[in-house]
Each structure stands twice: as C-alpha cells, then as structure tokens.
Design an enzyme around this catalytic site. Structure first.
Site, PDB file in Angstrom:
ATOM      1  CD  GLN A  91      -2.488  -1.293   2.674  1.00 37.52           C
ATOM      2  OE1 GLN A  91      -3.465  -0.649   3.011  1.00 37.52           O
ATOM      3  NE2 GLN A  91      -1.896  -2.145   3.477  1.00 37.52           N
ATOM      4  CG  HIS A 109      -3.074   2.630  -1.731  1.00 38.85           C
ATOM      5  ND1 HIS A 109      -3.078   2.466  -0.357  1.00 38.85           N
ATOM      6  CD2 HIS A 109      -4.182   1.983  -2.185  1.00 38.85           C
ATOM      7  CE1 HIS A 109      -4.148   1.754  -0.013  1.00 38.85           C
ATOM      8  NE2 HIS A 109      -4.821   1.441  -1.098  1.00 38.85           N
ATOM      9  N   GLY A 174       2.864  -4.447   8.937  1.00 41.87           N
ATOM     10  CA  GLY A 174       2.833  -2.993   9.101  1.00 41.87           C
ATOM     11  C   GLY A 174       1.653  -2.281   8.490  1.00 41.87           C
TER      12      GLY A 174
HETATM   13  P1  OAD Z   1      -1.484   2.971   9.002  1.00 46.72           P
HETATM   14  O1  OAD Z   1      -0.813   4.189   9.511  1.00 46.72           O
HETATM   15  O2  OAD Z   1      -2.968   2.951   8.986  1.00 46.72           O
HETATM   16  O3  OAD Z   1      -1.019   1.714   9.855  1.00 46.72           O
HETATM   17  C1  OAD Z   1       0.328   1.493  10.148  1.00 46.72           C
HETATM   18  C2  OAD Z   1       0.476   0.157  10.837  1.00 46.72           C
HETATM   19  O4  OAD Z   1       1.858  -0.050  11.063  1.00 46.72           O
HETATM   20  C3  OAD Z   1      -0.230   0.074  12.211  1.00 46.72           C
HETATM   21  O5  OAD Z   1      -0.885  -1.180  12.330  1.00 46.72           O
HETATM   22  C4  OAD Z   1       0.936   0.186  13.208  1.00 46.72           C
HETATM   23  O6  OAD Z   1       0.707  -0.549  14.405  1.00 46.72           O
HETATM   24  C5  OAD Z   1       2.073  -0.438  12.405  1.00 46.72           C
HETATM   25  N1  OAD Z   1       3.428   0.033  12.760  1.00 46.72           N
HETATM   26  C6  OAD Z   1       3.844   1.276  13.050  1.00 46.72           C
HETATM   27  N2  OAD Z   1       5.174   1.306  13.258  1.00 46.72           N
HETATM   28  C7  OAD Z   1       5.612   0.030  13.079  1.00 46.72           C
HETATM   29  C8  OAD Z   1       6.900  -0.597  13.147  1.00 46.72           C
HETATM   30  N3  OAD Z   1       8.017   0.069  13.406  1.00 46.72           N
HETATM   31  N4  OAD Z   1       6.958  -1.924  12.912  1.00 46.72           N
HETATM   32  C9  OAD Z   1       5.826  -2.640  12.632  1.00 46.72           C
HETATM   33  N5  OAD Z   1       4.619  -2.099  12.558  1.00 46.72           N
HETATM   34  C10 OAD Z   1       4.495  -0.786  12.779  1.00 46.72           C
HETATM   35  O7  OAD Z   1      -0.869   2.657   7.546  1.00 46.72           O
HETATM   36  P2  OAD Z   1      -1.430   1.697   6.402  1.00 46.72           P
HETATM   37  O8  OAD Z   1      -2.152   0.541   6.967  1.00 46.72           O
HETATM   38  O9  OAD Z   1      -0.309   1.443   5.479  1.00 46.72           O
HETATM   39  O10 OAD Z   1      -3.491   5.262   1.503  1.00 46.72           O
HETATM   40  O11 OAD Z   1      -2.459   2.662   5.702  1.00 46.72           O
HETATM   41  C11 OAD Z   1      -3.172   2.220   4.566  1.00 46.72           C
HETATM   42  C12 OAD Z   1      -3.452   3.364   3.631  1.00 46.72           C
HETATM   43  O12 OAD Z   1      -4.066   4.448   4.355  1.00 46.72           O
HETATM   44  C13 OAD Z   1      -2.224   4.004   3.038  1.00 46.72           C
HETATM   45  O13 OAD Z   1      -1.742   3.313   1.917  1.00 46.72           O
HETATM   46  C14 OAD Z   1      -2.693   5.378   2.673  1.00 46.72           C
HETATM   47  C15 OAD Z   1      -3.513   5.694   3.886  1.00 46.72           C
HETATM   48  O14 OAD Z   1      -4.600   6.537   3.699  1.00 46.72           O
HETATM   49  C16 OAD Z   1      -3.615   6.302   0.663  1.00 46.72           C
HETATM   50  O15 OAD Z   1      -3.087   7.382   0.849  1.00 46.72           O
HETATM   51  C17 OAD Z   1      -4.447   5.989  -0.527  1.00 46.72           C
END
Ligand code: OAD
Length: 233
Positions: A91, A109, A174
């Site tokens: 993503q 994305h 992540g």
């Molecule tokens: P999120 O910010 O929603 O989620 C990040 C995830 O990473 C969470 O579950 C955290 O617990 C985890 N996390 C944070 N730091 C970490 C680390 N050091 N090691 C392991 N895990 C960690 O991000 P996404 O799920 O990627 O889309 O978000 C999905 C989409 O929402 C993105 O692609 C973007 C956003 O809106 C668009 O812009 C179209």
C-alpha cells in the site's frame, strides 16, 4: 507448487514497514493523518479545491522518501527471494521495497516518484523533484501525483486478488487494515495457507484467518520470521 518448485510467498505491506526508515505512518500518533485533513490532500475534491496544497503535500512526501533508505525489514523481504518466489503487494507509495532488491512489487496506492496528467492516467512520468501548479505533462494538462486518492478506483486490486489466491505462504506487515479494498485482500487466501502477521500493534483479524503473530517491530519481526520459516519451510 510452481514450475520452478519454489513456494509462492506473498507479503502485503503498509506504512509500518517503512516506519523504521524514518517515514511516518498514517494513523499512529504523529502519523500523517494526524497532521493533515485526509480529504484536503488525498481526494479528488481536495485536488479540485486546492491543487497547490495537494502538490505541496506530495512534494514533501517525495523529499522525505528521497532522504531515507530501506531498513532491515525491506532487506529481509528481498532476502526471502533466495528461498521463495516472492510477490510484494504494498500500500506504500515509497520505493523502498524496490531499493532493497525486491523484484516483484505491486503498488496498490500508486508511486510517489511517478506523476501523470490530470486528464490521462495511462501516460506515466518519472519525477524526482518538486512539481508545482502550472507544470504540465506532454498532453498540456497539469501533472498530478500517480497516487490513489480516497474515492478513486484501485486499478491493481484485481491483480492483487489473483496473487493472493496463488499464495502458498502469506505475511501481513505494518498495516492497520483500515483501508478497503486493500484490507479485504486477506479473504482471497486459501484456507490452508500459513499466515504470519508482523505489526507492533497488530490489527484485528477474524479468528478463521488464523494469523500467527510474530512479535516485534517490522525489522525485528522480519528477522524472527526468517528464522521461523527456515525451521518450518
Ligand atoms: P497505518 O498508519 O494505517 O497503519 C500502520 C500500521 O503499522 C499500524 O498497524 C501500526 O501498528 C504499524 N506500525 C507502526 N510502526 C511500526 C513498526 N516500526 N513496525 C511494525 N509495525 C508498525 O498505515 P497503512 O495501513 O499502510 O493510503 O495505511 C493504509 C493506507 O491508508 C495508506 O496506503 C494510505 C492511507 O490513507 C492512501 O493514501 C491511498
């Protein structure tokens, strides 16, 4: 099993995999969506209302990505290619999987170093620097980021579903699984596929998915996963 006899290992990644490179996630404390109104900077309506603000937001993202390097999680995922046929579905709009050496990366994305004209989504342009209002693609129309905004289609989702259905081993890393259709991809896995989850705060997944949680951050968890896989095949 595939022709070359390597198992197909599929990794679905989100912003958490790039966090330890220094890129902010979206929904954690200090995440990008804490400091920005999503609809202002990531929707067609926001683009119509204030394209300069949107371009500026993505200029900053591009500068951020250019400054950082792949971390050990990206590198470990690339290393899996020695044992497996690996497909990364991400993503993320950064290019850290590619820079770490992953050969087979599908961006759901979009990609931060790619722009397109606001009237034509088929001609793509590789852009490393800033883009401003008035900067035009070859068709004479304003450049916009090649990024999927809220309310837009996710063209690669069909390919992603086929990849998921073909997986022999699956790793979720992540991602908060808050955004559809990406979050729905885990429903396309075969029931018997071993599934691992690496996330410092793992999102809820239904019990029937039977995810095996690997402890630690992305870099720690990926290292642990390499060990687990070398023991279990
Ligand atoms: P999120 O910010 O929603 O989620 C990040 C995830 O990473 C969470 O579950 C955290 O617990 C985890 N996390 C944070 N730091 C970490 C680390 N050091 N090691 C392991 N895990 C960690 O991000 P996404 O799920 O990627 O889309 O978000 C999905 C989409 O929402 C993105 O692609 C973007 C956003 O809106 C668009 O812009 C179209």
């Amino acid at each position: 099993m595939h022709n070359n006899m390597k198992k197909h290992l599929v990794v679905l990644t989100g912003a958490g995999v790039s966090a330890e490179s220094g890129l902010p996630t979206f929904r954690d404390a200090n995440g990008l969506w804490m400091g920005h109104d999503v609809y202002e900077v990531a929707s067609p309506e926001g683009w119509k209302k204030d394209p300069a603000l949107v371009l500026d937001f993505y200029n900053q993202r591009r500068r951020d990505v250019a400054k950082v390097s792949p971390n050990e999680a990206h590198l470990a995922i690339a290393e899996l290619q020695q044992q497996y046929k690996v497909t990364v579905i991400t993503q993320n709009i950064d290019d850290l999987h590619e820079r770490a050496g992953s050969k087979n990366v599908l961006h759901l994305h979009g990609e931060i170093f790619t722009m397109r004209s606001e009237k034509d989504d088929t001609a793509l342009y590789n852009i490393k620097g800033d883009i401003h209002l008035g900067d035009k693609a070859r068709d004479g129309h304003q450049y916009r980021p090649h990024v999927v905004w809220f309310g837009e289609q996710v063209p690669n989702i069909l390919r992603a579903r086929d990849i998921m259905a073909d997986a022999d081993i699956f790793v979720l890393a992540g991602t908060s699984l808050q955004v559809y259709p990406a979050a729905g991809l885990i429903d396309y896995l075969d029931e018997q596929v071993p599934k691992y989850i690496i996330d410092k705060n793992p999102p809820f997944t239904a019990p029937h998915h039977n995810f095996y949680p690997v402890k630690g951050t992305a870099t720690e968890g990926m290292k642990e996963l390499l060990k687990i896989l070398s023991e279990n095949g």
